[in-house]
Scaffold this active site. Structure first.
Site, mmCIF file in Angstrom:
data_model
loop_
_atom_site.group_PDB
_atom_site.id
_atom_site.type_symbol
_atom_site.label_atom_id
_atom_site.label_comp_id
_atom_site.label_asym_id
_atom_site.label_seq_id
_atom_site.Cartn_x
_atom_site.Cartn_y
_atom_site.Cartn_z
ATOM 1 N N ASP A 114 0.835 -1.193 0.000
ATOM 2 C CA ASP A 114 0.000 0.000 0.000
ATOM 3 C C ASP A 114 0.877 1.253 0.000
ATOM 4 O O ASP A 114 1.985 1.231 -0.542
ATOM 5 C CB ASP A 114 -0.930 -0.041 1.221
ATOM 6 C CG ASP A 114 -2.290 0.574 0.953
ATOM 7 O OD1 ASP A 114 -2.353 1.804 0.791
ATOM 8 O OD2 ASP A 114 -3.278 -0.176 0.918
ATOM 9 N N HIS A 145 -3.685 5.909 3.512
ATOM 10 C CA HIS A 145 -4.419 4.740 3.044
ATOM 11 C C HIS A 145 -3.873 3.450 3.651
ATOM 12 O O HIS A 145 -4.622 2.606 4.154
ATOM 13 C CB HIS A 145 -4.354 4.706 1.516
ATOM 14 C CG HIS A 145 -5.279 3.740 0.857
ATOM 15 N ND1 HIS A 145 -4.905 2.453 0.540
ATOM 16 C CD2 HIS A 145 -6.552 3.867 0.434
ATOM 17 C CE1 HIS A 145 -5.916 1.840 -0.058
ATOM 18 N NE2 HIS A 145 -6.936 2.672 -0.132
ATOM 19 N N SER A 312 -11.181 -0.996 -0.925
ATOM 20 C CA SER A 312 -9.915 -1.027 -0.177
ATOM 21 C C SER A 312 -10.150 -1.324 1.289
ATOM 22 O O SER A 312 -9.280 -1.887 1.963
ATOM 23 C CB SER A 312 -9.205 0.326 -0.278
ATOM 24 O OG SER A 312 -8.477 0.447 -1.448
#
Length: 389
Positions: A114, A145, A312
């Site tokens: 990520d 994120h 996600s």
């Protein structure tokens, strides 16, 4: 591009680099070898001319040539309930999270491919470490994120597997990445995960990329399961990588709502699990999990939280569940089988054509003690809410 393997010949990084420059010389083209791969497959990444690319295509020792694809984050920022949903068959929520056997993912390694992870966040209690960085020179989370995803996999408050070991593999920035950066991360994971109980989470996606699909297949063949986001295009997941990969576990997103409230709302007393309007779907999706308005760790401080939504956010719920199955003694094959066998069937509304009607379920462990003074509400401190751009 990948060099064709004949009679299981193993090439070193130097062999692959020499081969690449040798082929390019035939066209008098100038190339630069950017990376070589010896784990996920025998191959290399180069920067060069179209003439060089055509020469590689013509070479009988090269299996395929593929343009470096753009990869992007598969998450939506916007306004948690996810853990509460996955340990019970039916709605409404019961304000309790109790996974099967009270397992927590101990002795399992979860690789987070990520934007990086804020490893010193209090959610991770010292269980998060930095692995590698294949995208830039900044070993920190670029945008939040990755930290959020890691929190859902294994945070002490927000995590499915609350004692799993988290390993940051930075392959994206807040502007995205490329198939080259992702393959570089998978190459490192394949080496580091040898001999470990391990799962990889890829909450990212882009156009069709055979190289990534192949790398995930080969990672799976050595016993590391990969869990990937289906994507947020409200489209057929088979049009995207890594979502289309047959050896990856592809996860779509759901929210919960009352019938009169409509989609994409998390409502008190909700009675339906509804496919998120943004979630990709189709036969390449393997399972659905909560992905709307998910609260998890923030990269902005060592104790903060933030709310994101997207496939996600659904994917790390499943990665955490795989970690629990692996801790419980299942082999990688058995862990995937258990995931599908134990899933709750026929709950997802508007799943779309050819999508499986499976909702993540990880069993119910020791019931939570009821608090007669509690009204069932949840208060959380240090939460940021980012509105969708």
């Amino acid at each position: 591009m990948r060099k064709r393997q004949t009679n299981a010949v193993t090439y070193s990084a130097n062999d692959l680099e020499s081969f690449a420059y040798g082929v390019a010389q035939k066209t008098r083209s100038t190339i630069k070898v950017l990376s070589t791969y010896t784990n996920v497959f025998q191959g290399f990444s180069v920067h060069g001319t179209e003439d060089a690319a055509r020469e590689f295509t013509r070479n009988k020792q090269v299996k395929f040539v593929e343009q470096n694809r753009k990869m992007s984050i598969a998450g939506y920022k916007n306004p948690i309930w996810g853990l509460d949903r996955i340990d019970q068959r039916d709605l409404p929520l019961d304000n309790c999270y109790a996974p099967m056997g009270d397992e927590t993912g101990s002795d399992v390694y979860a690789y987070i491919l990520d934007t990086g992870v804020r490893t010193n966040h209090t959610e991770f209690e010292g269980r998060a470490t930095w692995g590698t960085n294949t995208i830039d020179d900044f070993d920190e989370d670029s945008g939040g994120h990755g930290t959020h995803v890691a929190g859902t996999v294994g945070g002490k408050t927000y995590g499915v597997a609350k004692n799993v070991n988290l390993v940051s593999v930075k392959v994206l920035t807040n502007r995205g990445g490329s198939s080259k950066s992702v393959i570089g991360g998978l190459e490192w994971v394949m080496g580091d995960a040898s001999g470990k109980k391990a799962v990889a989470n890829l909450s990212l996606g882009g156009g069709k990329a055979f190289s990534i699909d192949l790398a995930l297949k080969n990672l799976r063949d050595v016993g590391v399961l990969s869990v990937v986001a289906a994507g947020n295009d409200s489209d057929d997941a088979c049009n995207y990588s890594p979502a289309r990969g047959r050896r990856a576990i592809t996860v779509g997103s759901v929210g919960i709502a009352s019938p009169e409230a409509g989609k994409n709302t998390i409502t008190e007393g909700a009675e339906e699990d509804i496919r998120s309007s943004f979630s990709n779907y189709g036969e390449c999706v393997d399972i659905f999990a909560p992905g709307e308005n998910i609260e998890s760790a923030s990269h902005a401080s060592d104790s903060g939280a933030i709310i994101f939504q997207g496939t996600s956010m659904a994917s790390p719920h499943v990665a955490g569940a795989i970690a629990i199955h692996l801790e419980n003694g299942a082999s990688p094959v058995e862990a995937e089988e258990h995931l599908y066998e134990q899933s709750t069937k026929d709950k997802v509304v508007d799943k779309k054509f050819r999508s499986p009607n499976r909702l993540l379920y990880i069993g119910h462990g020791t019931p939570c003690e009821k608090d007669s003074d509690s009204d069932g509400s949840f208060v959380s401190e240090n939460i940021d809410i980012l509105s969708e751009k």
